[in-house]
Design a protein around this motif. Structure first.
Motif, PDB file in Angstrom:
ATOM      1  N   GLN A 175       0.819  -1.213   0.000  1.00 20.54           N
ATOM      2  CA  GLN A 175       0.000   0.000   0.000  1.00 20.54           C
ATOM      3  C   GLN A 175       0.851   1.261   0.000  1.00 20.54           C
ATOM      4  OE1 GLN A 175      -2.699   0.350   3.348  1.00 20.54           O
ATOM      5  NE2 GLN A 175      -4.171   1.467   2.105  1.00 20.54           N
ATOM      6  N   TYR A 176       2.016   1.180   0.647  1.00 22.76           N
ATOM      7  CA  TYR A 176       2.895   2.345   0.732  1.00 22.76           C
ATOM      8  C   TYR A 176       3.948   2.243  -0.369  1.00 22.76           C
ATOM      9  CZ  TYR A 176       0.644   2.376   5.267  1.00 22.76           C
ATOM     10  OH  TYR A 176      -0.295   2.361   6.271  1.00 22.76           O
ATOM     11  N   SER A 259       1.680  12.655  13.191  1.00 25.11           N
ATOM     12  CA  SER A 259       0.425  11.992  13.535  1.00 25.11           C
ATOM     13  C   SER A 259      -0.790  12.897  13.367  1.00 25.11           C
ATOM     14  CB  SER A 259       0.500  11.486  14.979  1.00 25.11           C
ATOM     15  OG  SER A 259      -0.711  10.901  15.378  1.00 25.11           O
ATOM     16  N   THR A 263      -0.416  13.354   8.621  1.00 27.37           N
ATOM     17  CA  THR A 263      -1.337  12.260   8.298  1.00 27.37           C
ATOM     18  C   THR A 263      -2.701  12.783   7.862  1.00 27.37           C
ATOM     19  OG1 THR A 263      -0.213  10.783   9.853  1.00 27.37           O
ATOM     20  CG2 THR A 263      -2.442  10.180   9.198  1.00 27.37           C
ATOM     21  N   LYS A 264      -3.213  13.801   8.547  1.00 35.17           N
ATOM     22  CA  LYS A 264      -4.541  14.320   8.229  1.00 35.17           C
ATOM     23  C   LYS A 264      -4.560  15.103   6.913  1.00 35.17           C
ATOM     24  CE  LYS A 264      -6.230  14.450  12.975  1.00 35.17           C
ATOM     25  NZ  LYS A 264      -6.776  15.277  14.091  1.00 35.17           N
ATOM     26  N   SER A 266      -2.613  14.444   4.316  1.00 37.96           N
ATOM     27  CA  SER A 266      -2.241  13.594   3.190  1.00 37.96           C
ATOM     28  C   SER A 266      -3.479  12.966   2.552  1.00 37.96           C
ATOM     29  CB  SER A 266      -1.282  12.493   3.652  1.00 37.96           C
ATOM     30  OG  SER A 266      -0.072  13.051   4.120  1.00 37.96           O
ATOM     31  N   GLY A 268      -3.474  10.036   0.902  1.00 42.04           N
ATOM     32  CA  GLY A 268      -3.431   8.598   1.144  1.00 42.04           C
ATOM     33  C   GLY A 268      -2.995   8.288   2.562  1.00 42.04           C
ATOM     34  N   LYS A 269      -2.729   7.007   2.809  1.00 39.54           N
ATOM     35  CA  LYS A 269      -2.322   6.568   4.135  1.00 39.54           C
ATOM     36  C   LYS A 269      -0.846   6.865   4.384  1.00 39.54           C
ATOM     37  CE  LYS A 269      -5.809   3.039   4.953  1.00 39.54           C
ATOM     38  NZ  LYS A 269      -6.061   1.652   5.435  1.00 39.54           N
ATOM     39  N   LEU A 271       2.505   5.914   7.110  1.00 42.55           N
ATOM     40  CA  LEU A 271       3.089   5.035   8.122  1.00 42.55           C
ATOM     41  C   LEU A 271       4.465   5.575   8.481  1.00 42.55           C
ATOM     42  CD1 LEU A 271       3.188   2.175   9.622  1.00 42.55           C
ATOM     43  CD2 LEU A 271       4.380   1.382   7.566  1.00 42.55           C
ATOM     44  N   GLU A 284       1.400   6.563   0.661  1.00 42.82           N
ATOM     45  CA  GLU A 284       0.704   5.883  -0.423  1.00 42.82           C
ATOM     46  C   GLU A 284       0.911   6.609  -1.745  1.00 42.82           C
ATOM     47  OE1 GLU A 284      -3.819   4.199  -1.379  1.00 42.82           O
ATOM     48  OE2 GLU A 284      -3.400   5.302   0.477  1.00 42.82           O
ATOM     49  N   ASP A 288       2.095  13.275  -1.619  1.00 44.25           N
ATOM     50  CA  ASP A 288       2.139  13.427  -0.160  1.00 44.25           C
ATOM     51  C   ASP A 288       3.574  13.329   0.353  1.00 44.25           C
ATOM     52  OD1 ASP A 288      -0.622  13.647  -0.050  1.00 44.25           O
ATOM     53  OD2 ASP A 288      -0.921  11.501   0.289  1.00 44.25           O
TER      54      ASP A 288
END
Length: 463
Positions: A175-176, A259, A263-264, A266, A268-269, A271, A284, A288
């Motif tokens: 996914q990443y 965090s 993250t908010k 972006s 995509g996801k 990690l 992802e 981003d």
């Protein structure tokens, strides 16, 4: 609650304190602090300096390395232990009366493993180590519930090798597809004292404890052949308190920002993992990742830090384009996509020992064998077994057997070479060495890591 605990302890008689074992009393206090910090995330603790009683100091002393180098006062563990109770009583009284003074730190320059580069190592005096260890336990109890699981450095229960396996499994699903690896330039020397104090005050309302920590930050550094230097920035590298202060600083500088902001924002996801000042952030989408990489220098600059550009990069890490993907380095391993040897249709994330780490480990081993070659062979082998076992226990991960075997071969080759240089006469031939080697019971190269079932199922997907 912490203040009440401190008052209760201070009110106990000396005989009552001696009846309770230090381990039980200190453990109970720290557990109460941890529970309070977890239940009330906004709570600011008072009266923490009162917890630095003789019981906590005694336990802190017992946890210090007994053979550690002494500070500028020359006091060693064994010498301090001869009059332990009297020494701890005097130390407790100075702390309680506010007469405690941090002593200068002795600086020694040591070579990095396998490298000619030098790095500074600070050696505090023994009593500073005792108090620092006690304060470290208090800070860890308060901040442990605050720290993110992604912060894996200098924390109990957060092993680096296990964390590398967890990162591999998280990446295996594919996914990443983009990874930003970043390192902070001279982190321990550039921590801003003002910012660090403000961060500590978010959970600590005890000015006495804050002043105590500032004393260590401002303590002079004494180097042989030069005067005393009073640092304006940085943490006491080599000091017991340094790792927890570093984690607190980077918790607010980097972890919270990634965090709650990165993250908010972006698409995509995201990690991320961080070990001390070394971090990797996986995205992802490429957009981003590039946005984060552009914003990172500004974020670090706000807190007087800067990115080490030569150790930072954006890496394509696409499961469906393994040949076009790159590798990134974290926790001493190179992470990369590779096709299965059994079935080239399948790809998976593999780890191998980073080549620079590998070369440095061999250089350090060579230097050690050269220095100790004239010791009794039985004594040399005891330490060598321990070194090889430690290396195998860390680098013995799935997919790294070739590097493990190469390391073992190189070490035995060095051993043969330097054992033959114990004197002017040759000790043994190569054939004689090979016959004796099995009897020395050196730990053979072997993968010790156990596979994760979920990771294996993910790895079984074709590209």
């Amino acid at each position: 609650m912490a203040k009440g605990l401190a008052r209760e302890q201070c009110g106990q008689s000396t005989h009552a304190r001696e009846r309770n074992t230090p381990k039980q009393s200190v453990s109970r206090t720290l557990s109460a602090l941890k529970a309070k910090a977890q239940q009330e995330p906004e709570h600011r603790f008072r009266g923490l300096a009162r917890l630095l009683n003789r019981q906590m100091l005694r336990e802190a002393f017992g946890n210090l390395k007994r053979k550690a180098s002494p500070g500028i006062d020359g006091v060693v563990w064994a010498g301090y232990a001869e009059n332990l109770e009297e020494n701890l009583t005097a130390l407790e009284e100075r702390l309680s009366a506010g007469r405690y003074r941090a002593r200068c730190v002795k600086r020694r320059w040591i070579t990095k493993a396998g490298s000619k580069k030098l790095r500074p190592l600070g050696i505090p005096v023994l009593e500073d180590k005792i108090v620092q260890h006690a304060v470290k336990q208090i800070l860890e109890s308060i901040w442990e519930s605050e720290f993110h699981d992604e912060s894996i450095g200098y924390r109990s229960g957060k092993g680096a090798r296990q964390s590398s396996l967890e990162l591999r499994e998280a990446l295996n699903a594919g996914q990443y597809r983009w990874v930003v690896e970043a390192d902070i330039r001279g982190f321990f020397e550039h921590v801003d004292h003002g910012w660090l104090v403000r961060m500590l005050e978010l959970r600590i309302a005890d000015r006495s404890l804050i002043r105590l920590i500032v004393k260590w930050l401002k303590a002079g550094v004494m180097e042989e052949g030069s005067g005393v230097i009073h640092p304006a920035t940085g943490t006491p590298q080599g000091g017991v308190i340094s790792p927890i202060l570093a984690n607190i600083y980077l918790h607010y500088v980097q972890d919270e920002w990634i965090s709650k902001v990165v993250t908010k924002r972006s698409k995509g996801k995201v990690l991320f993992r961080r070990y001390a000042d070394d971090s990797v952030v996986c995205f992802e989408y490429e957009s981003d990742a590039r946005t984060y990489l552009r914003a990172l220098p500004k974020r670090l600059g706000k807190f007087a830090l800067s990115i080490a550009e030569e150790k930072s990069s954006l890496v394509k890490f696409n499961r469906w384009e393994p040949e076009q993907s790159g590798k990134f380095t974290f926790l001493g391993f190179d992470f990369y996509w590779a096709r299965s040897l059994r079935n080239p249709r399948y790809v998976m994330v593999k780890r191998r020992t980073n080549r620079e780490k590998f070369r440095n480990s061999l250089k350090a081993m060579k230097e050690w064998i050269r220095k100790v070659r004239c010791r009794k062979l039985s004594e040399l082998l005891v330490v060598l077994r321990r070194k090889l076992l430690g290396y195998r226990n860390y680098y013995g991960v799935i997919g790294n057997s070739r590097m493990l075997s190469t390391y073992y071969y190189e070490v035995t080759r060095m051993l043969y070479k330097w054992l033959n240089r114990r004197s002017q006469r040759r000790s043994m031939t190569r054939a004689q060495f090979q016959r004796r080697l099995p009897g020395w019971e050196l730990p053979p190269p072997r993968v010790v890591e156990q596979p994760v079932n979920t990771g294996l199922r993910q790895a079984a997907k074709p590209a």
